[in-house]
Write a protein that holds these residues in place. Structure first.
Motif, PDB file in Angstrom:
ATOM      1  N   LEU A 152     -10.340 -10.955  -4.156  1.00  0.00           N
ATOM      2  CA  LEU A 152     -10.316  -9.434  -4.262  1.00  0.00           C
ATOM      3  C   LEU A 152      -8.743  -8.979  -4.134  1.00  0.00           C
ATOM      4  N   GLU A 153      -7.779  -9.982  -2.738  1.00  0.00           N
ATOM      5  CA  GLU A 153      -6.655  -9.143  -2.725  1.00  0.00           C
ATOM      6  C   GLU A 153      -5.904  -9.684  -3.951  1.00  0.00           C
ATOM      7  N   GLU A 154      -5.953 -10.993  -4.432  1.00  0.00           N
ATOM      8  CA  GLU A 154      -5.080 -11.776  -5.802  1.00  0.00           C
ATOM      9  C   GLU A 154      -5.675 -10.319  -6.909  1.00  0.00           C
ATOM     10  N   VAL A 155      -6.715  -9.785  -6.754  1.00  0.00           N
ATOM     11  CA  VAL A 155      -6.924  -9.097  -7.933  1.00  0.00           C
ATOM     12  C   VAL A 155      -5.965  -7.819  -7.539  1.00  0.00           C
ATOM     13  N   ARG A 156      -5.856  -7.037  -6.648  1.00  0.00           N
ATOM     14  CA  ARG A 156      -5.418  -6.168  -5.905  1.00  0.00           C
ATOM     15  C   ARG A 156      -4.141  -5.998  -6.240  1.00  0.00           C
ATOM     16  N   ASP A 157      -3.522  -7.557  -5.630  1.00  0.00           N
ATOM     17  CA  ASP A 157      -1.892  -7.773  -6.220  1.00  0.00           C
ATOM     18  C   ASP A 157      -0.908  -7.659  -7.022  1.00  0.00           C
ATOM     19  N   ALA A 158      -2.899  -7.824  -8.312  1.00  0.00           N
ATOM     20  CA  ALA A 158      -2.545  -8.391  -9.737  1.00  0.00           C
ATOM     21  C   ALA A 158      -2.111  -6.671 -10.261  1.00  0.00           C
ATOM     22  N   ILE A 159      -2.613  -6.100  -9.667  1.00  0.00           N
ATOM     23  CA  ILE A 159      -2.761  -4.674 -10.668  1.00  0.00           C
ATOM     24  C   ILE A 159      -2.024  -3.605  -9.898  1.00  0.00           C
ATOM     25  N   ALA A 160      -1.305  -4.094  -8.366  1.00  0.00           N
ATOM     26  CA  ALA A 160       0.034  -3.493  -8.092  1.00  0.00           C
ATOM     27  C   ALA A 160       1.116  -4.302  -8.684  1.00  0.00           C
ATOM     28  N   ALA A 161       1.348  -5.502  -8.982  1.00  0.00           N
ATOM     29  CA  ALA A 161       2.574  -5.991  -9.549  1.00  0.00           C
ATOM     30  C   ALA A 161       2.578  -5.183 -11.046  1.00  0.00           C
ATOM     31  N   TYR A 162       1.289  -4.876 -11.917  1.00  0.00           N
ATOM     32  CA  TYR A 162       1.984  -4.124 -12.714  1.00  0.00           C
ATOM     33  C   TYR A 162       2.077  -3.111 -13.092  1.00  0.00           C
ATOM     34  N   ASN A 163       1.485  -1.734 -12.228  1.00  0.00           N
ATOM     35  CA  ASN A 163       2.058  -1.056 -11.336  1.00  0.00           C
ATOM     36  C   ASN A 163       1.919  -0.160 -10.741  1.00  0.00           C
ATOM     37  N   PRO A 164       2.901  -0.465  -9.775  1.00  0.00           N
ATOM     38  CA  PRO A 164       3.844  -0.649  -8.555  1.00  0.00           C
ATOM     39  C   PRO A 164       3.820   0.572  -8.073  1.00  0.00           C
ATOM     40  N   ASN A 165       3.433   2.131  -9.298  1.00  0.00           N
ATOM     41  CA  ASN A 165       3.624   3.321  -8.455  1.00  0.00           C
ATOM     42  C   ASN A 165       3.118   4.098  -8.304  1.00  0.00           C
ATOM     43  N   THR A 172     -10.620  -3.251  -1.003  1.00  0.00           N
ATOM     44  CA  THR A 172     -10.661  -3.579  -2.297  1.00  0.00           C
ATOM     45  C   THR A 172     -11.595  -3.748  -2.787  1.00  0.00           C
ATOM     46  N   SER A 173     -12.854  -3.573  -1.700  1.00  0.00           N
ATOM     47  CA  SER A 173     -14.517  -3.102  -2.994  1.00  0.00           C
ATOM     48  C   SER A 173     -14.665  -2.467  -3.889  1.00  0.00           C
ATOM     49  N   GLY A 174     -13.928  -1.189  -4.664  1.00  0.00           N
ATOM     50  CA  GLY A 174     -14.077  -0.609  -5.633  1.00  0.00           C
ATOM     51  C   GLY A 174     -13.205  -1.479  -6.844  1.00  0.00           C
TER      52      GLY A 174
END
Length: 283
Positions: A152-165, A172-174
């Protein structure tokens, strides 16, 4: 807690939804963007429900818990058909709130007269003319990682890279509600990969529907209309918003500061109040 609802789309496909709030209030249909699920509306749904509305957030075909199309059909005509079927199964005309893909579907359905009835239309960072670079960035994000994510941490990081703001979630369970866990133990997005077959292939910023069809549909929209645009959006420009105003002269346009394309997630507090104010002023 929301209660589950089930609709039958065109060709008999099963569509899953959440119902928030009143059982008798004016229905508000929340239609998410491509690659999202009904859960992206949670904060908005809760606020609208508090205001007395019957809020229904729907997973589009091939997304979330709704069925995948056996024939892989995620065309605009089919999405519009699903929306028509959903409205026909309601006992009252709804207010349509659509983000990105959901907004295009709603606008085309209303403009082409395919909806039995709708009280008002809210377009969430979508307009007939979109920016090719912003649309391409979305498709690139959706197309990445076809083999999924190990954690889930990899998922979180991918989302953060797309929307860094947007600050990444501490818990991360959500994220699980937007993912499916494969037999191989890897997480993948909770939508049918064949949906991307309808991604844009031209450099016009087109997706799902041609620019000509969008323009023609918008010009025929007569119900109260609101465009909520993220001030930092790379999908709908100021010029694109003003073109919508020419096509739908009665439309109201509101820019949400500090928000990008994902307005409901970036600034849900302001977003929800903007919708409520529009509804109260126009209905």
């Amino acid at each position: 807690m929301p209660s589950p609802l089930f609709f039958t789309g065109c060709s008999g496909i099963s569509l899953v939804a959440d119902h928030h709030g009143s059982a008798t209030g004016t229905p508000v249909l929340l239609l998410h963007g491509g690659g999202q699920t009904r859960h992206s509306w949670l904060g908005t749904a809760q606020r609208l429900a508090q205001a007395g509305y019957r809020v229904i957030s729907v997973d589009a075909r091939g997304h979330g818990d709704s069925a995948w199309a056996d024939d892989g059909d995620y065309s605009a005509d089919t999405m519009v058909g699903d929306l028509r079927c959903i409205i026909e199964q309601l006992d009252a005309a709804p207010i349509l709130v659509g983000a990105s893909m959901g907004g295009l579907t709603s606008m085309v359905a209303v403009g082409e007269g395919h909806t039995p009835s709708a009280l008002a239309l809210v377009l969430v960072d979508i307009a007939p003319r979109t920016e090719a670079s912003g649309v391409a960035r979305i498709i690139t994000f959706m197309s990445a990682n076809p083999q999924g994510f190990a954690t889930l941490e990899e998922v979180r990081d991918a989302i953060a890279a797309y929307n860094p703001n947007r600050p990444p979630p501490k818990d991360t369970s959500g994220l699980k509600k937007n993912l499916r866990l494969g037999d191989d133990g890897r997480y993948r997005w909770h939508w049918d990969p064949r949906f991307l077959d309808y991604a844009p292939t031209k450099n016009k910023g087109e997706t799902l529907t041609s620019i000509e069809r969008r323009l023609a549909a918008a010009a025929k929209v007569k119900i109260p209309t609101l465009l909520v645009r993220g001030a930092n959006s790379d999908v709908v420009s100021h010029e694109g918003a003003q073109e919508l105003k020419v096509l739908i002269p009665h439309a109201k346009i509101v820019d949400i500061s500090g928000a990008g394309h994902m307005i409901a997630g970036d600034r849900n507090d302001v977003f929800a109040e903007t919708i409520l104010s529009f509804i109260r002023d126009n209905l």
